[in-house]
Scaffold this active site. Sequence first.
Site, PDB file in Angstrom:
ATOM      1  N   GLU A 113      -6.140   6.379  -2.475  1.00 22.98           N
ATOM      2  CA  GLU A 113      -6.189   5.358  -1.418  1.00 22.98           C
ATOM      3  C   GLU A 113      -6.657   4.002  -1.955  1.00 22.98           C
ATOM      4  O   GLU A 113      -6.141   2.953  -1.547  1.00 22.98           O
ATOM      5  CB  GLU A 113      -7.136   5.814  -0.300  1.00 22.98           C
ATOM      6  CG  GLU A 113      -6.445   6.631   0.759  1.00 22.98           C
ATOM      7  CD  GLU A 113      -5.268   5.880   1.352  1.00 22.98           C
ATOM      8  OE1 GLU A 113      -5.407   4.704   1.729  1.00 22.98           O
ATOM      9  OE2 GLU A 113      -4.183   6.481   1.435  1.00 22.98           O
TER      10      GLU A 113
ATOM     11  N   ASP B  37     -10.208  13.473   7.440  1.00 21.93           N
ATOM     12  CA  ASP B  37      -9.588  12.494   6.534  1.00 21.93           C
ATOM     13  C   ASP B  37      -9.515  13.031   5.094  1.00 21.93           C
ATOM     14  O   ASP B  37      -9.741  12.287   4.142  1.00 21.93           O
ATOM     15  CB  ASP B  37     -10.355  11.152   6.601  1.00 21.93           C
ATOM     16  CG  ASP B  37      -9.642  10.019   5.857  1.00 21.93           C
ATOM     17  OD1 ASP B  37      -8.394  10.016   5.828  1.00 21.93           O
ATOM     18  OD2 ASP B  37     -10.346   9.153   5.295  1.00 21.93           O
TER      19      ASP B  37
ATOM     20  N   HIS C 257       1.630   4.168  -3.034  1.00 26.00           N
ATOM     21  CA  HIS C 257       1.534   5.640  -3.001  1.00 26.00           C
ATOM     22  C   HIS C 257       2.708   6.253  -3.767  1.00 26.00           C
ATOM     23  O   HIS C 257       2.553   7.283  -4.436  1.00 26.00           O
ATOM     24  CB  HIS C 257       1.526   6.160  -1.561  1.00 26.00           C
ATOM     25  CG  HIS C 257       0.184   6.063  -0.884  1.00 26.00           C
ATOM     26  ND1 HIS C 257      -0.971   6.558  -1.452  1.00 26.00           N
ATOM     27  CD2 HIS C 257      -0.183   5.537   0.312  1.00 26.00           C
ATOM     28  CE1 HIS C 257      -1.999   6.341  -0.624  1.00 26.00           C
ATOM     29  NE2 HIS C 257      -1.547   5.718   0.449  1.00 26.00           N
TER      30      HIS C 257
ATOM     31  N   HIS D 216       0.845  -1.204   0.000  1.00 26.17           N
ATOM     32  CA  HIS D 216       0.000   0.000   0.000  1.00 26.17           C
ATOM     33  C   HIS D 216       0.879   1.253   0.000  1.00 26.17           C
ATOM     34  O   HIS D 216       0.700   2.151  -0.830  1.00 26.17           O
ATOM     35  CB  HIS D 216      -0.929  -0.027   1.223  1.00 26.17           C
ATOM     36  CG  HIS D 216      -1.768   1.206   1.415  1.00 26.17           C
ATOM     37  ND1 HIS D 216      -3.138   1.211   1.250  1.00 26.17           N
ATOM     38  CD2 HIS D 216      -1.433   2.479   1.755  1.00 26.17           C
ATOM     39  CE1 HIS D 216      -3.601   2.434   1.481  1.00 26.17           C
ATOM     40  NE2 HIS D 216      -2.582   3.223   1.795  1.00 26.17           N
ATOM     41  N   GLU D 217       1.822   1.318   0.920  1.00 30.00           N
ATOM     42  CA  GLU D 217       2.659   2.526   1.040  1.00 30.00           C
ATOM     43  C   GLU D 217       3.512   2.719  -0.210  1.00 30.00           C
ATOM     44  O   GLU D 217       3.654   3.840  -0.714  1.00 30.00           O
ATOM     45  CB  GLU D 217       3.525   2.472   2.291  1.00 30.00           C
ATOM     46  CG  GLU D 217       2.770   2.330   3.608  1.00 30.00           C
ATOM     47  CD  GLU D 217       1.602   3.284   3.791  1.00 30.00           C
ATOM     48  OE1 GLU D 217       1.585   4.354   3.153  1.00 30.00           O
ATOM     49  OE2 GLU D 217       0.679   2.947   4.561  1.00 30.00           O
TER      50      GLU D 217
ATOM     51  N   HIS E 129      -9.757   7.731   3.104  1.00 32.51           N
ATOM     52  CA  HIS E 129      -9.645   6.332   3.556  1.00 32.51           C
ATOM     53  C   HIS E 129     -11.004   5.678   3.739  1.00 32.51           C
ATOM     54  O   HIS E 129     -11.090   4.538   4.204  1.00 32.51           O
ATOM     55  CB  HIS E 129      -8.867   6.243   4.873  1.00 32.51           C
ATOM     56  CG  HIS E 129      -7.427   6.607   4.763  1.00 32.51           C
ATOM     57  ND1 HIS E 129      -6.972   7.894   4.971  1.00 32.51           N
ATOM     58  CD2 HIS E 129      -6.336   5.870   4.463  1.00 32.51           C
ATOM     59  CE1 HIS E 129      -5.660   7.916   4.810  1.00 32.51           C
ATOM     60  NE2 HIS E 129      -5.251   6.706   4.499  1.00 32.51           N
TER      61      HIS E 129
HETATM   62  N1  ASN Z   1      -1.328   4.528   6.295  1.00 31.95           N
HETATM   63  C1  ASN Z   1      -1.948   5.721   5.843  1.00 31.95           C
HETATM   64  C2  ASN Z   1      -1.928   5.742   4.345  1.00 31.95           C
HETATM   65  O1  ASN Z   1      -0.966   5.355   3.721  1.00 31.95           O
HETATM   66  C3  ASN Z   1      -1.267   6.900   6.389  1.00 31.95           C
HETATM   67  C4  ASN Z   1      -1.951   8.135   5.965  1.00 31.95           C
HETATM   68  O2  ASN Z   1      -3.060   8.407   6.293  1.00 31.95           O
HETATM   69  N2  ASN Z   1      -1.272   8.944   5.195  1.00 31.95           N
HETATM   70  O3  ASN Z   1      -2.860   6.157   3.742  1.00 31.95           O
HETATM   71 ZN    ZN Z   2      -2.695   5.209   1.997  1.00 27.89          ZN
END
Ligand code: ASN
Ligand code: ZN
Length: 327
Positions: free
Chosen positions: A172, A246, A152, A148-149, A251
Amino acid sequence: MHSEKIKTQTGTGTGVLGEHRLLHISQVKEPRSGTEFQMADYSHEDLEGILTYDYPSREIFSNKDASFKSEYDRPAVDAHYNSEKVYDYYLNEHGRNSLDDEGMAIVSYVHYGTNYNNAFWNGRQMTYGDGDGEFMIPLSAGLDVAAHEMTHGVISNSANLVYRFQPGALNEAFADIFGALIDDENWELGEDIMAPAAKADGRESLRSLSDPSKYPVGAKYVEYGNGEGKYPSHMDEFYDLPRSLDNGGVHINSSIINHAAYLTAQDIGREKLGKIYYRALTVYLTPTSEFSDARQAIIQSAVDLYGEGSGEAEAAAGGFDSVGIME
Ligand code: ASN
Ligand code: ZN
């Protein structure tokens, strides 16, 4: 790029959950301190490296021998190992060389903060908390979390979807969808990083693509939805959140797209889903794309890859139909 004093080695390590792992590391000869072994993987052609650092000291993980087995090493072992898995997925499945497709170094920091129940991409690198041990364990233990990270990072270097409202929810969703495709045993996100206490409490994962509504959203979001307080899986359940919450529900509303992808994959399988979504992300989507643009981009990608009127194009459209996202 690096001197003859650095040699690629296979190291060993123990992961957060006790797994025995093989790692690509480097043997480095320092004029003063002698030989040491670092969590620096220079074994991949045309990749600058996979490098894993300790956040508190800002130093690369290193050891006197090639075995990383201490309690403190474990989150680093998993970050290093999972980074390579995600790198391999993007390269083998999509021909993408690292997050920027130009071989940029993949850098992770572990042991961020105190009892920190999260992980993030900061625009340049991954950062993982250790969890509080009640709700979560060290987050690098989750291949889907790492994927996931890192996704991004792929997104920043492709569609670059802005991180608010619908474009942010798409950002997301793509991170979750590739998280679930790379950690391919189920359609849950974060099932490996939930601490025993959270599991005992019925919290088996962070989010579910197959059944988003199995988990509640945070209390402060509830009044912006339909009152049921669950993650949405249809536009009827969209949360109309302000930017201050958020980033406008990035999310939360993401789970509508997550569910569309899950439904499509039920028809055509994971591999084709990945091909179609990857093409949409890297060819068609733009920073301000909305959900209806994603529908179009994903159907077009399916048509490009499998043909007009193909079962794949039908399945791509069907996923969006089912969650109420139309043209
Ligand atoms: N784990 C979350 C994400 O990658 C951290 C955030 O809110 N940026 O979306
Ligand atoms: Zn994320």
